[in-house]
Every structure is written in C-alpha cells, then in structure tokens.
Design an enzyme around this catalytic site. Sequence first.
Site, PDB file in Angstrom:
ATOM      1  N   ASN A   1      -5.384   4.293 -10.235  1.00 30.97           N
ATOM      2  CA  ASN A   1      -3.916   4.358 -10.215  1.00 30.97           C
ATOM      3  C   ASN A   1      -3.389   3.082 -10.873  1.00 30.97           C
ATOM      4  O   ASN A   1      -3.395   2.023 -10.256  1.00 30.97           O
ATOM      5  CB  ASN A   1      -3.430   4.474  -8.761  1.00 30.97           C
ATOM      6  CG  ASN A   1      -1.907   4.478  -8.659  1.00 30.97           C
ATOM      7  OD1 ASN A   1      -1.212   4.612  -9.670  1.00 30.97           O
ATOM      8  ND2 ASN A   1      -1.397   4.334  -7.455  1.00 30.97           N
TER       9      ASN A   1
ATOM     10  N   LYS B   1      -0.422   2.451 -11.640  1.00 25.58           N
ATOM     11  CA  LYS B   1       0.972   2.182 -11.229  1.00 25.58           C
ATOM     12  C   LYS B   1       1.835   1.905 -12.464  1.00 25.58           C
ATOM     13  O   LYS B   1       1.626   2.545 -13.485  1.00 25.58           O
ATOM     14  CB  LYS B   1       1.019   1.041 -10.213  1.00 25.58           C
ATOM     15  CG  LYS B   1       0.020   1.242  -9.072  1.00 25.58           C
ATOM     16  CD  LYS B   1       0.233   0.333  -7.921  1.00 25.58           C
ATOM     17  CE  LYS B   1      -0.882   0.536  -6.923  1.00 25.58           C
ATOM     18  NZ  LYS B   1      -0.624  -0.075  -5.637  1.00 25.58           N
TER      19      LYS B   1
ATOM     20  N   HIS C   1       2.404   9.093  -2.569  1.00 27.65           N
ATOM     21  CA  HIS C   1       1.930   7.712  -2.496  1.00 27.65           C
ATOM     22  C   HIS C   1       2.924   6.897  -1.664  1.00 27.65           C
ATOM     23  O   HIS C   1       4.129   7.120  -1.734  1.00 27.65           O
ATOM     24  CB  HIS C   1       1.801   7.131  -3.913  1.00 27.65           C
ATOM     25  CG  HIS C   1       1.067   5.823  -3.922  1.00 27.65           C
ATOM     26  ND1 HIS C   1       1.681   4.651  -3.556  1.00 27.65           N
ATOM     27  CD2 HIS C   1      -0.211   5.509  -4.242  1.00 27.65           C
ATOM     28  CE1 HIS C   1       0.800   3.668  -3.645  1.00 27.65           C
ATOM     29  NE2 HIS C   1      -0.367   4.162  -4.053  1.00 27.65           N
TER      30      HIS C   1
ATOM     31  N   GLU D   1       4.149   4.075  -2.028  1.00 28.83           N
ATOM     32  CA  GLU D   1       5.206   3.397  -2.798  1.00 28.83           C
ATOM     33  C   GLU D   1       6.340   4.368  -3.128  1.00 28.83           C
ATOM     34  O   GLU D   1       7.495   3.974  -3.229  1.00 28.83           O
ATOM     35  CB  GLU D   1       4.597   2.762  -4.066  1.00 28.83           C
ATOM     36  CG  GLU D   1       3.766   1.530  -3.704  1.00 28.83           C
ATOM     37  CD  GLU D   1       2.681   1.175  -4.691  1.00 28.83           C
ATOM     38  OE1 GLU D   1       2.674   1.676  -5.823  1.00 28.83           O
ATOM     39  OE2 GLU D   1       1.805   0.372  -4.312  1.00 28.83           O
TER      40      GLU D   1
ATOM     41  N   GLU E   1      -4.860   6.252   2.672  1.00 23.41           N
ATOM     42  CA  GLU E   1      -4.507   4.931   2.161  1.00 23.41           C
ATOM     43  C   GLU E   1      -3.654   4.193   3.199  1.00 23.41           C
ATOM     44  O   GLU E   1      -2.419   4.330   3.211  1.00 23.41           O
ATOM     45  CB  GLU E   1      -3.679   5.061   0.872  1.00 23.41           C
ATOM     46  CG  GLU E   1      -4.431   5.675  -0.272  1.00 23.41           C
ATOM     47  CD  GLU E   1      -3.918   5.112  -1.591  1.00 23.41           C
ATOM     48  OE1 GLU E   1      -4.696   4.453  -2.287  1.00 23.41           O
ATOM     49  OE2 GLU E   1      -2.736   5.306  -1.901  1.00 23.41           O
TER      50      GLU E   1
ATOM     51  N   GLY F   1      -2.943  -3.179  -1.959  1.00 20.81           N
ATOM     52  CA  GLY F   1      -2.561  -4.374  -2.721  1.00 20.81           C
ATOM     53  C   GLY F   1      -2.550  -5.658  -1.912  1.00 20.81           C
ATOM     54  O   GLY F   1      -1.942  -6.644  -2.324  1.00 20.81           O
TER      55      GLY F   1
ATOM     56  N   SER G   1      -7.159  -1.743  -1.445  1.00 26.46           N
ATOM     57  CA  SER G   1      -7.905  -2.970  -1.739  1.00 26.46           C
ATOM     58  C   SER G   1      -9.405  -2.731  -1.999  1.00 26.46           C
ATOM     59  O   SER G   1     -10.251  -3.526  -1.584  1.00 26.46           O
ATOM     60  CB  SER G   1      -7.715  -4.002  -0.622  1.00 26.46           C
ATOM     61  OG  SER G   1      -6.374  -4.429  -0.586  1.00 26.46           O
TER      62      SER G   1
HETATM   63  C1  PEP Z   1      -3.002   2.319  -4.443  1.00 32.69           C
HETATM   64  O1  PEP Z   1      -1.883   1.879  -4.670  1.00 32.69           O
HETATM   65  O2  PEP Z   1      -3.200   3.536  -4.448  1.00 32.69           O
HETATM   66  C2  PEP Z   1      -4.088   1.371  -4.172  1.00 32.69           C
HETATM   67  C3  PEP Z   1      -5.158   1.840  -3.625  1.00 32.69           C
HETATM   68  O3  PEP Z   1      -3.874   0.052  -4.536  1.00 32.69           O
HETATM   69  P1  PEP Z   1      -4.881  -1.186  -4.382  1.00 32.69           P
HETATM   70  O4  PEP Z   1      -6.255  -0.722  -4.766  1.00 32.69           O
HETATM   71  O5  PEP Z   1      -4.346  -2.217  -5.295  1.00 32.69           O
HETATM   72  O6  PEP Z   1      -4.842  -1.599  -2.937  1.00 32.69           O
END
Ligand code: PEP
Length: 256
Positions: A8, A10, A93, A95, A165, A171, A211
């Site tokens: 992803n 983003k 997601h 976000e 998630e 993040g 992460s």
């Molecule tokens: C995400 O936003 O789907 C995600 C997993 O981000 P990160 O790996 O940066 O935590």
Amino acid sequence: MKLLVIANWKMNPLTEKEVKRLFTSIKKGLKGRKNIEIVICPPFPYLSIINNLLSSIKLGAQDCFWKDKGPYTGEVSPQMLENIGCKYVIVGHSERRETFKETDEMVNIKIKEILKAKLQPIFCIGETEEEKKAGKTFHVLEREIKKGLDKISKKEIEKVIIAYEPIWAIGTKKACEENEVMTVALFIKKLVSRLYNKKVASNIKIIYGGSVDSKNASDYLRESKMQGLLVGGASLNSKEFIKIIKSLNNIKTYLR
Ligand code: PEP
C-alpha cells in the site's frame, strides 16, 4: 493457496519518475518469484503507468466509489479500475475511515460493488489504541465484520480478503505481537463460521498489516499463521520490500 503480499503506497511517491524507479526496482528484485502473489497499490494517477510496466506483479487500488459512472466529482468506480487492469481494491482502510469518515455501511456497499466488478476486496478491519486498552478489540472487529459483510453471499465471500490492521500498529513501528494476531485470526475464523459455515471460514484468507518489515514479516506467517501481509511504509523502500518477500520463501503453515 498462494501467500499474498500487498504493498500500500498510500499517497506516495510524489513524481512519475520516482514511481517508475521504485516499481522497476521491485520488479527486478522479485523476478521469477511465482510462489507469492505480489500486489502493488499505488495512487490512482499511477495505476496505468504501472500497468504498462507490469510483470507477474498484480495491480490494486487503494479505494473506490460504489457507482459505475455519473455525476460523482472526484470519484473512481470499481468498473474503471477493472478496465485498466486492477485485480484488487483495498476497502475500509483505517485512514479512509478516520480521515474521510467512511462508515461500516459505506464499506459494505463498496465491497458489494467491488465484487460485482469482478475485483477482489481487501477488507481492512482493526481497533484503535483506546479501544484496545478498553478491552473492546473483539467487539469492534465483530461489528466491522458483521456490517462490512452484510448480505454478502457464500459464493461472494470466497473472493474477500480480510486484512487485520490494528490501527495503533499502522505506521508506528509498534507491530502487533504474533500471538495476538493469531488470537484475532482465530476469532475472525469463528465469527465467519457462525455467519457462513466452517468451509467458508476455513477458506477465507486473512492477512496482517501494521508496521511489517523484513525482521518481523516471516513471524506473522510462521507464528500467527497469516496467509499474507499488507505492507505500508516498508513497501516504499524497494530493498526492504524485496527483503520482506524473500524472507517468506517456503512458508506454508497458514491457518485453515
Ligand atoms: C497500512 O497502512 O496499511 C500499513 C500496514 O502501514 P504500515 O506498514 O506503514 O504500518
């Protein structure tokens, strides 16, 4: 069943030149790898650019609207995504839920339309830090799953990928403990079995995101028995992303 790794990106990178450099470098580094389904989800303007450079890597979008076409300024439909070569769409997601106030009901309509367009939804669910501290993780996940999958048939659910998630892990470099992920995955399987049946629950693909990096990636497959990973930040660094994929070689111990 193939393992699935989704990148992803983003709202990154900033330029077409960087997109081409990042994608080409990932493609080169992963040439010939057929045991893992790799999906890149770039921002909308880069989908066609990447599609033209595509190898065995699949294309995914980060979101979509629920109408085919019409007066919906700024939106992109599942049909359009299918037409330009997408196979997957991330939906719900955190976000989008947080920043754009997407509700479980909106996520549900999107999943239905994504399926209608013959694309696979990557349905994101997860609790916030406050919800986790208040002991509400399972309550939140149950609500998101029940509402998100409302009126989705046994046949359709086969195509849905559930991405756990935890929002506090996205993040933050505070990745979720492997045993916690496993507990959540078992909870999801039980719930899906109750909502559908055992066979559906055994076949549904559950992946982890939050992460993930090259040091912890394989543990989520070996110890948490995940069938794949959703990778954000680490997928913007081609060397790190390639390292993640290479660390997953020969792992076949996922949860059924
Ligand atoms: C995400 O936003 O789907 C995600 C997993 O981000 P990160 O790996 O940066 O935590």
